[in-house]
Scaffold this active site. Structure first.
Site, PDB file in Angstrom:
ATOM      1  N   ARG A   7      36.552  62.536 119.647  1.00  0.00           N
ATOM      2  CA  ARG A   7      36.775  63.826 120.315  1.00  0.00           C
ATOM      3  C   ARG A   7      37.524  64.844 119.452  1.00  0.00           C
ATOM      4  NH1 ARG A   7      39.018  64.885 124.585  1.00  0.00           N
ATOM      5  NH2 ARG A   7      37.385  66.212 125.406  1.00  0.00           N
ATOM      6  N   CYS A  35      36.785  58.598 105.141  1.00  0.00           N
ATOM      7  CA  CYS A  35      36.605  59.579 104.076  1.00  0.00           C
ATOM      8  C   CYS A  35      35.979  60.870 104.593  1.00  0.00           C
ATOM      9  CB  CYS A  35      35.722  58.987 102.993  1.00  0.00           C
ATOM     10  SG  CYS A  35      36.250  57.351 102.556  1.00  0.00           S
ATOM     11  N   GLU A  36      36.677  61.528 105.478  1.00  0.00           N
ATOM     12  CA  GLU A  36      36.249  62.825 106.026  1.00  0.00           C
ATOM     13  C   GLU A  36      37.525  63.590 106.338  1.00  0.00           C
ATOM     14  OE1 GLU A  36      33.055  63.895 107.200  1.00  0.00           O
ATOM     15  OE2 GLU A  36      31.930  62.023 107.117  1.00  0.00           O
ATOM     16  N   GLY A  79      32.000  67.211 135.689  1.00  0.00           N
ATOM     17  CA  GLY A  79      32.695  68.271 134.954  1.00  0.00           C
ATOM     18  C   GLY A  79      34.139  68.522 135.340  1.00  0.00           C
ATOM     19  N   GLY A 107      32.672  61.798 135.565  1.00  0.00           N
ATOM     20  CA  GLY A 107      32.951  60.788 134.533  1.00  0.00           C
ATOM     21  C   GLY A 107      34.430  60.833 134.182  1.00  0.00           C
TER      22      GLY A 107
HETATM   23  N1  LLP Z   1      26.363  64.806 134.782  1.00  0.00           N
HETATM   24  C1  LLP Z   1      25.690  65.276 133.718  1.00  0.00           C
HETATM   25  C2  LLP Z   1      24.294  65.673 133.870  1.00  0.00           C
HETATM   26  C3  LLP Z   1      26.347  65.373 132.469  1.00  0.00           C
HETATM   27  O1  LLP Z   1      25.688  65.845 131.429  1.00  0.00           O
HETATM   28  C4  LLP Z   1      27.702  64.977 132.360  1.00  0.00           C
HETATM   29  C5  LLP Z   1      28.410  65.063 131.086  1.00  0.00           C
HETATM   30  C6  LLP Z   1      28.357  64.476 133.503  1.00  0.00           C
HETATM   31  C7  LLP Z   1      27.651  64.419 134.704  1.00  0.00           C
HETATM   32  C8  LLP Z   1      29.790  64.009 133.486  1.00  0.00           C
HETATM   33  O2  LLP Z   1      30.676  65.020 133.192  1.00  0.00           O
HETATM   34  P1  LLP Z   1      32.277  64.787 133.322  1.00  0.00           P
HETATM   35  O3  LLP Z   1      32.583  64.605 134.789  1.00  0.00           O
HETATM   36  O4  LLP Z   1      32.626  63.572 132.559  1.00  0.00           O
HETATM   37  O5  LLP Z   1      32.857  65.998 132.736  1.00  0.00           O
HETATM   38  N2  LLP Z   1      31.716  64.108 125.031  1.00  0.00           N
HETATM   39  C9  LLP Z   1      32.328  65.258 125.679  1.00  0.00           C
HETATM   40  C10 LLP Z   1      31.841  65.436 127.085  1.00  0.00           C
HETATM   41  C11 LLP Z   1      30.344  65.570 127.188  1.00  0.00           C
HETATM   42  C12 LLP Z   1      29.860  65.598 128.603  1.00  0.00           C
HETATM   43  C13 LLP Z   1      28.389  65.478 128.674  1.00  0.00           C
HETATM   44  N3  LLP Z   1      27.870  65.475 129.992  1.00  0.00           N
HETATM   45  C14 LLP Z   1      33.841  65.106 125.599  1.00  0.00           C
HETATM   46  O6  LLP Z   1      34.310  64.129 125.025  1.00  0.00           O
HETATM   47  O7  LLP Z   1      34.562  65.979 126.077  1.00  0.00           O
END
Ligand code: LLP
Length: 404
Positions: free
Chosen positions: A307, A338-339, A233, A270
């Site tokens: 995104r 087409c959106e 996160g 991530g």
């Molecule tokens: N751990 C769990 C259990 C998660 O659900 C997630 C992300 C992460 C780790 C990694 O989170 P990060 O460090 O990347 O923030 N598609 C969205 C983000 C969705 C995140 C879902 N879970 C976007 O493009 O902002």
């Protein structure tokens, strides 16, 4: 990434040369930025040497994950497919955690067979299913239980996961019940308490609250958790204001939390590892003037980068060549799908553009390619890894014939 002689370059290669050789749309990742991000992450938390499990969902390119593995990272996976990719990239199973609210029996069975570090369970039914499968296989399985700490991550509602109305984790009461269940099972070894309150978190205070909630529950339970998995996160800066999560403050909060505890921290980052390593190179197909707007129609669309359409996210958008022209315009950058949500961003005072110019969308290394689709039967983009002046194709461009 910087302008050298007015030409935008990633590491030592100009965007223009990449587009000439590999066409567009093209995802490019900077190896050296990746290295810097990982080293920076490690440095900030080195006093308690956490296990860093890269969240595969943010970028599922097996060749990129192979590079990430070389820095000693593990993986956080949320499906059998992600687990297979992590293993294919050579990640040590003992550094893999499996998260997610709906793991199927097949996925649980596969994870058990692969001897991964932890299955982080999110409900009583899931724990019972792990127990059942483990018994059949005559094994004892290491698991974690995901707590929903009812903490507002102060991020977009779509990517917030730690509030009681979210589907993730279990509340305190259920957590206590599940600990008792695990203690009574011969086939389950409860090793971890896990949490993840959301993504793109810019303020450290929600993390402090989350740690308080975790401390409170641990103090009430007579159980030693070998691991505390704090999820990911960590927010990055998508704008020029440079606002991102303050790692130092988060580190202080964790160190305080760890006092009198012997648990090892797991992180699942991530975006903070790969977000700013990627750009998406696009070419302008047409420029279309309407009564009120100048639409820049790119050859890149919401299927390549979801995104903006999905979360209203904005990504820095730059011309590949800076010009000295005085005239500036307001442009709306859109894709050809087409959106009406197939729109990236509106920018005022942008240098005047012409058809066939190249445009670069920044910070797309996380949840860019991994969220892409074949909507409108559009083949997926090529992915390149840039290291100095070397360019390596790490995934080929899809062809129409692949989609027929
Ligand atoms: N751990 C769990 C259990 C998660 O659900 C997630 C992300 C992460 C780790 C990694 O989170 P990060 O460090 O990347 O923030 N598609 C969205 C983000 C969705 C995140 C879902 N879970 C976007 O493009 O902002």
């Amino acid at each position: 990434m910087k302008y050298i002689n007015k030409k935008l370059t990633i590491e030592k290669v100009s965007v223009q040369n990449i587009a000439k050789k590999y066409s567009t749309p093209t995802y490019c990742y900077s190896y050296n930025q990746l290295k810097e991000n990982i080293n920076n992450f490690k440095k900030n938390f080195k006093s308690f040497s956490p296990l860093i499990c890269f969240a595969i969902k943010s970028n599922t390119n097996v060749n990129l994950i192979r590079e990430i593995k070389k820095f000693g990272l593990g993986a956080d996976v949320v499906s059998m497919g992600e687990l297979m990719i992590a293993l294919k990239a050579g990640i040590n199973p003992k550094k893999i955690v499996f998260s997610g609210v709906g793991k199927t029996s097949q996925e649980i069975s596969y994870a058990i067979d692969k001897n991964i570090l932890l299955i982080n369970a999110e409900s009583k039914s899931e724990i019972k299913e792990i127990d059942r499968i483990a018994k059949l296989k005559k094994k004892q399985i290491q698991i974690g239980i995901r707590l929903n700490p009812n903490t507002d991550a102060k991020t977009l509602t779509q990517i917030s996961t730690g509030k009681k109305e979210n589907k993730f984790g279990v509340n305190n009461k259920t957590f206590f019940e599940l600990v008792t269940y695990c203690k009574n099972s011969k086939n389950i070894d409860l090793k971890c308490l896990s949490v993840h309150i959301g993504s793109q978190i810019l303020d450290h205070k929600p993390y402090e609250k989350m740690l308080k909630a975790v401390s409170k529950i641990i103090n009430k339970i007579n159980h030693k958790f070998e691991f505390i998995d704090l999820g990911g996160g960590m927010g990055i800066s998508y704008r020029d204001n440079n606002k991102k999560l303050n790692y130092k403050k988060y580190n202080v909060a964790i160190k305080k939390f760890l006092k009198n505890k012997k648990s090892r921290i797991i992180f699942e980052p991530g975006r903070s590892i790969v977000g700013n390593i990627g750009i998406l190179i696009s070419r302008i197909i047409y420029i279309k003037k309407s009564v009120r707007k100048n639409f820049v129609i790119l050859d890149t669309a919401m299927n390549d980068l979801m995104r903006p359409a999905l979360y209203g996210a904005t990504h820095k958008t730059l011309p590949s060549i800076k010009t000295n022209k005085k005239s500036k315009k307001t442009y709306e950058f859109v894709g050809p799908i087409c959106e009406s949500t197939d729109k990236f961003i509106t920018i005022k005072n942008f240098q005047e553009l012409k058809e066939k110019d190249l445009i670069v969308i920044c910070d797309v290394g996380a949840y860019g390619m991994s969220l892409s689709s074949n909507y409108n039967v559009r083949p997926k983009a090529i992915e390149l890894l840039i290291k100095g002046s070397k360019i390596k194709t790490i995934r080929k461009r899809q062809k129409h014939k692949d989609l027929m």
